[in-house]
Design a protein around this motif. Structure first.
Motif, PDB file in Angstrom:
ATOM      1  N   SER A  34     -13.300  20.774   4.883  1.00 57.26           N
ATOM      2  CA  SER A  34     -11.997  20.349   5.419  1.00 57.26           C
ATOM      3  C   SER A  34     -10.864  21.140   4.777  1.00 57.26           C
ATOM      4  CB  SER A  34     -11.790  18.852   5.167  1.00 57.26           C
ATOM      5  OG  SER A  34     -12.722  18.081   5.886  1.00 57.26           O
ATOM      6  N   LEU A  66      -8.412  24.083   6.563  1.00 53.57           N
ATOM      7  CA  LEU A  66      -6.944  24.079   6.494  1.00 53.57           C
ATOM      8  C   LEU A  66      -6.411  25.397   5.950  1.00 53.57           C
ATOM      9  CD1 LEU A  66      -5.970  20.515   5.204  1.00 53.57           C
ATOM     10  CD2 LEU A  66      -5.412  21.540   7.413  1.00 53.57           C
ATOM     11  N   THR A  93      -6.138  15.702   7.937  1.00 49.94           N
ATOM     12  CA  THR A  93      -7.279  16.456   7.407  1.00 49.94           C
ATOM     13  C   THR A  93      -7.336  16.353   5.888  1.00 49.94           C
ATOM     14  OG1 THR A  93      -7.162  17.978   9.282  1.00 49.94           O
ATOM     15  CG2 THR A  93      -8.398  18.726   7.354  1.00 49.94           C
TER      16      THR A  93
END
Length: 141
Positions: A97, A101, A115
């Motif tokens: 995750s 990003l 997120t």
């Protein structure tokens, strides 16, 4: 008369109960995310600034994962190797995750916040699951 016979079951049952509850929580929350991603991939994709296909794929994966974790949580004594797989999968999800990003997603502010927060929550849950597994193993010695 000794208190040991009464204390021993409490020491062995509490870590097991905690572990099973953490696994069940993981399954329920993951399943809820899966349903949301599958049922609302279009609106959530626009809100988060990610493709609906990504959310559909993530939703399908999360549904299968939630079912597996739920089956593990339902076992009277979840096997340690299975719990370790869950912990490692949760840590991998957390790392992926944050990598997504940083490297390839360009979400909206809401998407970036979601997120990051869900990654932190999953990582925290992995830590709690690891500690509960360790406590269960130590209580069985």
């Amino acid at each position: 008369m000794s208190a040991t016979p009464l204390a021993a079951p409490a020491r062995t049952l509490e870590p097991l109960r905690t572990l099973r509850r953490l696994l069940a929580l993981d399954a329920v929350v993951t399943g809820a995310n899966a349903v949301a991603y599958l049922a609302l991939s279009g609106p959530l994709g626009r809100f988060f600034g990610v493709g609906s296909g990504l959310l559909l794929g993530a939703g399908a994966f999360l549904a299968a994962y939630a079912a597996g974790v739920g089956l593990l949580a339902a076992r009277p004594h979840p096997p340690a190797p299975g719990v370790r797989v869950v912990v490692e999968a949760n840590l991998a999800w957390t790392a992926l995750s944050f990598a997504a990003l940083a490297l390839w997603l360009t979400p909206t502010a809401a998407g970036a916040l979601w997120t990051g927060l869900q990654a932190l929550a999953v990582g925290g849950l992995a830590l709690l699951q690891h500690r509960a597994l360790r406590a269960r193993q130590l209580s069985q010695v």
